[in-house]
Design a protein around this motif. Structure first.
Motif, short mmCIF file in Angstrom:
data_model
loop_
_atom_site.label_atom_id
_atom_site.label_comp_id
_atom_site.label_asym_id
_atom_site.label_seq_id
_atom_site.Cartn_x
_atom_site.Cartn_y
_atom_site.Cartn_z
N ILE A 30 0.84 -1.20 0.00
CA ILE A 30 0.00 0.00 0.00
C ILE A 30 0.87 1.25 0.00
O ILE A 30 0.62 2.21 -0.73
N GLY A 31 1.91 1.25 0.82
CA GLY A 31 2.83 2.38 0.83
C GLY A 31 3.51 2.58 -0.51
O GLY A 31 3.80 3.71 -0.91
N ALA A 32 3.73 1.49 -1.23
CA ALA A 32 4.36 1.57 -2.55
C ALA A 32 3.36 1.92 -3.65
O ALA A 32 3.76 2.15 -4.80
N GLY A 33 2.07 1.93 -3.31
CA GLY A 33 1.05 2.22 -4.32
C GLY A 33 0.71 1.03 -5.19
O GLY A 33 0.07 1.18 -6.25
N ASP A 34 1.11 -0.17 -4.79
CA ASP A 34 0.87 -1.38 -5.57
C ASP A 34 -0.50 -1.97 -5.23
O ASP A 34 -0.63 -3.17 -4.95
N VAL A 35 -1.52 -1.14 -5.26
CA VAL A 35 -2.84 -1.56 -4.77
C VAL A 35 -3.61 -2.39 -5.79
O VAL A 35 -4.51 -3.14 -5.42
N ARG A 36 -3.26 -2.28 -7.07
CA ARG A 36 -3.95 -3.11 -8.06
C ARG A 36 -3.66 -4.59 -7.81
O ARG A 36 -4.55 -5.43 -7.91
N TYR A 37 -2.40 -4.88 -7.48
CA TYR A 37 -2.06 -6.27 -7.16
C TYR A 37 -2.82 -6.74 -5.93
O TYR A 37 -3.34 -7.87 -5.90
N LEU A 38 -2.89 -5.90 -4.91
CA LEU A 38 -3.62 -6.26 -3.70
C LEU A 38 -5.11 -6.48 -3.99
O LEU A 38 -5.74 -7.37 -3.43
N ARG A 39 -5.66 -5.64 -4.87
CA ARG A 39 -7.06 -5.81 -5.26
C ARG A 39 -7.29 -7.18 -5.89
O ARG A 39 -8.19 -7.93 -5.48
N ASN A 40 -6.48 -7.51 -6.87
CA ASN A 40 -6.66 -8.79 -7.57
C ASN A 40 -6.46 -9.97 -6.63
O ASN A 40 -7.20 -10.95 -6.69
N LEU A 41 -5.47 -9.86 -5.77
CA LEU A 41 -5.19 -10.94 -4.83
C LEU A 41 -6.37 -11.16 -3.88
O LEU A 41 -6.78 -12.30 -3.62
N THR A 42 -6.92 -10.09 -3.36
CA THR A 42 -8.02 -10.21 -2.41
C THR A 42 -9.25 -10.82 -3.07
O THR A 42 -9.94 -11.67 -2.48
N ILE A 43 -9.53 -10.41 -4.29
CA ILE A 43 -10.69 -10.97 -5.00
C ILE A 43 -10.50 -12.47 -5.23
O ILE A 43 -11.43 -13.27 -5.01
N VAL A 44 -9.32 -12.86 -5.66
CA VAL A 44 -9.05 -14.29 -5.90
C VAL A 44 -9.17 -15.08 -4.60
O VAL A 44 -9.78 -16.16 -4.56
N ALA A 45 -8.59 -14.54 -3.51
CA ALA A 45 -8.63 -15.25 -2.23
C ALA A 45 -10.05 -15.35 -1.67
O ALA A 45 -10.43 -16.36 -1.07
N ALA A 46 -10.85 -14.28 -1.89
CA ALA A 46 -12.22 -14.29 -1.40
C ALA A 46 -13.11 -15.21 -2.22
O ALA A 46 -13.82 -16.08 -1.68
N LEU A 47 -13.06 -15.05 -3.56
CA LEU A 47 -13.94 -15.84 -4.42
C LEU A 47 -13.48 -17.29 -4.55
O LEU A 47 -14.30 -18.19 -4.74
N GLY A 48 -12.17 -17.51 -4.44
CA GLY A 48 -11.65 -18.86 -4.60
C GLY A 48 -11.45 -19.63 -3.31
O GLY A 48 -11.24 -20.85 -3.34
N GLY A 49 -11.50 -18.91 -2.17
CA GLY A 49 -11.26 -19.59 -0.90
C GLY A 49 -12.30 -19.34 0.16
O GLY A 49 -13.04 -20.24 0.55
N PHE A 50 -12.40 -18.08 0.61
CA PHE A 50 -13.24 -17.77 1.77
C PHE A 50 -14.72 -18.00 1.51
O PHE A 50 -15.40 -18.76 2.22
N LEU A 51 -15.27 -17.36 0.46
CA LEU A 51 -16.71 -17.46 0.22
C LEU A 51 -17.18 -18.89 -0.08
O LEU A 51 -18.17 -19.35 0.50
N PRO A 52 -16.50 -19.64 -0.95
CA PRO A 52 -16.93 -21.02 -1.16
C PRO A 52 -16.89 -21.85 0.12
O PRO A 52 -17.78 -22.68 0.37
N ALA A 53 -15.87 -21.62 0.96
CA ALA A 53 -15.73 -22.42 2.18
C ALA A 53 -16.86 -22.15 3.17
O ALA A 53 -17.41 -23.08 3.76
N ILE A 54 -17.24 -20.87 3.35
CA ILE A 54 -18.25 -20.59 4.37
C ILE A 54 -19.65 -21.02 3.91
O ILE A 54 -20.46 -21.48 4.71
N TRP A 55 -19.94 -20.89 2.60
CA TRP A 55 -21.25 -21.35 2.14
C TRP A 55 -21.31 -22.88 2.06
O TRP A 55 -22.38 -23.48 2.22
N LEU A 56 -20.15 -23.51 1.84
CA LEU A 56 -20.10 -24.97 1.93
C LEU A 56 -20.32 -25.41 3.38
O LEU A 56 -20.98 -26.44 3.62
N ALA A 57 -19.80 -24.62 4.33
CA ALA A 57 -20.04 -24.92 5.74
C ALA A 57 -21.53 -24.89 6.06
O ALA A 57 -22.03 -25.71 6.84
N TYR A 58 -22.24 -23.96 5.44
CA TYR A 58 -23.69 -23.89 5.64
C TYR A 58 -24.39 -25.09 4.99
O TYR A 58 -25.25 -25.73 5.60
#
Length: 440
Positions: A372-400
């Motif tokens: 963030i300090g370096a301004g490399d926020v596009r990479y962070l954006r893409n990473l967060t989306i991949v981690a959320a859509l590919g990991g967190f969200l599928p896992a919690i709805w599978l838990a349900y």
């Protein structure tokens, strides 16, 4: 006004600590107050605690919007400060403050009309929990303008490497609110509503103090719509990243609510402790944003790389320390927040996942600050989306779907952290984030 720009050649552990420790208190003040709030409300019973979990999740979304505002401002202000232009760094804060205040007003007004529907959605339908959450949320949302104004103030002050004034501006109002909360809830007879009123008092006072700090800088306070539009465009990656976070955590609360009041109450306890430790560990990220931004603004890319490695290592060490502390408190800490045996039993399901994640999260949060300090926020954006859509969200709805309870939800959060850790280490190694210049 004179300034001292700090790059890696003069950065010592003491210098990092001089920025991180005041930031730690600032970051911890709000979640610590939420923990006090949770403990006070938790002893009103299961329904008020579950209502606070639902309403509090929405206000946590507002706080995350504030984090986006603060982090985006810190990176830009730090680069200008590193390039030797303090006035330009403060000017970034002026325009961000106007933006933050406007967004806060929209949230406060929106919750008066949409709070009921949102509470019912998160609570899994109409009922006592949804009704109580609606009343809490409508009042608590009035503090949104102050909350976001304070976030903008934190951003530009960190950018000019001033973490002492935010210490006083945040700590004082939150201590006042921590005293007001139990008085309004119990002797005052307001119950859950007293918690919301105490929130509004702290956030409004805090925002006013940061606004006053801008006045003392003697720069133009006139809003510049074209600059605000530029900041919106430049912050879009952080905003999208924040939305990915919040979609994940809102979904987790919604799933926990469908497992019953005890489960969502326990989830509230564990989640607020998670947010507390995350923001405390983020103190290193704040130091990283300020120091890395200043180093790159001054043209010192080698220094920024060395600083990134150092802060990542410190993040891992701090994460291990927190993990040991949380593990030792497993049998005691949940009892501080609820006397309900069902809630405490459910909290123990999430606890092992909580402990395991902390060392990994310490590194993740530190490296987030570097990028963030370096301004490399596009990479962070893409990473967060991949981690959320590919990991967190599928896992919690599978838990349900598979009725895995809180264990499944918190396993999903662990996957989310692991994906981000691997990708951040790869990014740090390739060095493409270290771009020099006053503004990236």
């Amino acid at each position: 006004m004179s300034q001292t720009v700090t790059t890696d050649r003069s950065v010592s552990p003491r210098r990092i600590a001089s920025l991180a420790l005041p930031a730690l208190v600032v970051l911890a003040a709000e979640p610590l107050y939420v923990l006090v709030d949770t403990a006070v409300v938790g002893h009103l019973g299961r329904v008020p605690l579950a209502a606070l979990a639902v309403g509090g999740t929405v206000m946590t979304l507002t706080a995350w919007v504030g984090t986006v505002v603060a982090y985006g401002t810190t990176g830009r202000a730090a680069r200008r400060f590193g390039a030797g232009d303090r006035a330009a760094a403060v000017a970034e804060g002026v325009q961000t403050s106007w933006l933050a205040f406007g967004v806060g007003l929209l949230i406060a007004i929106g919750m008066q009309f949409g709070g009921a529907a949102l509470a019912r959605t998160l609570a899994g339908g109409a009922g006592d929990v949804a009704d109580a959450a609606e009343h809490w949320l409508r009042i608590a949302a009035l503090g949104a303008p102050g909350l976001l104004l304070a976030a903008a103030g934190n951003g530009w002050l960190r950018g000019v490497q001033d973490t002492r004034r935010p210490l006083y501006f945040v700590l004082g109002p939150n201590l006042l609110s921590a005293l007001l909360c139990p008085l309004l809830v119990y002797p005052g007879g307001l119950g859950l509503v007293g918690s919301a009123v105490a929130n509004v008092v702290a956030q409004t006072l805090c925002g006013a103090l940061f606004a006053a700090a801008l006045v003392t800088e003697r720069v133009s306070l006139r809003p510049r719509p074209h600059v605000i539009r530029q900041q919106l465009v430049l912050s879009r990656d952080l905003l999208i990243r924040g939305l990915a976070f919040q979609a994940s955590f809102l979904s987790a609360t919604a799933v926990a609510a469908r497992f019953g009041a005890a489960a969502v109450g326990a989830h509230q306890i564990a989640l607020q402790l998670w947010f507390f430790t995350a923001l405390v560990l983020d103190a290193l990220a704040v130091a990283a944003q300020s120091l890395v931004g200043a180093a790159l603004g001054a043209g010192d890319d080698a220094g920024a790389r060395a600083l990134a490695r150092r802060i990542g290592l410190l993040g891992g060490i701090c994460g291990v320390g927190f993990a040991l502390f949380v593990a030792a408190g497993a049998g005691v800490v949940p009892t501080w927040f609820s006397s309900d045996p069902g809630v405490r039993e459910q909290a123990m399901i999430a606890w092992p996942w909580f402990v395991v994640m902390l060392p990994l999260a310490g590194v993740v949060f530190a490296l987030d600050g570097v990028l963030i300090g370096a301004g490399d926020v596009r990479y962070l954006r893409n990473l967060t989306i991949v981690a959320a859509l590919g990991g967190f969200l599928p896992a919690i709805w599978l838990a349900y779907a598979l009725d895995l309870g809180l264990g499944g939800i918190w396993a999903g959060l662990t996957v989310f952290v692991v994906i981000r850790l691997v990708a951040l280490l790869l990014r740090l190694r390739n060095g493409r984030w270290a771009v020099v210049g006053a503004v990236r």
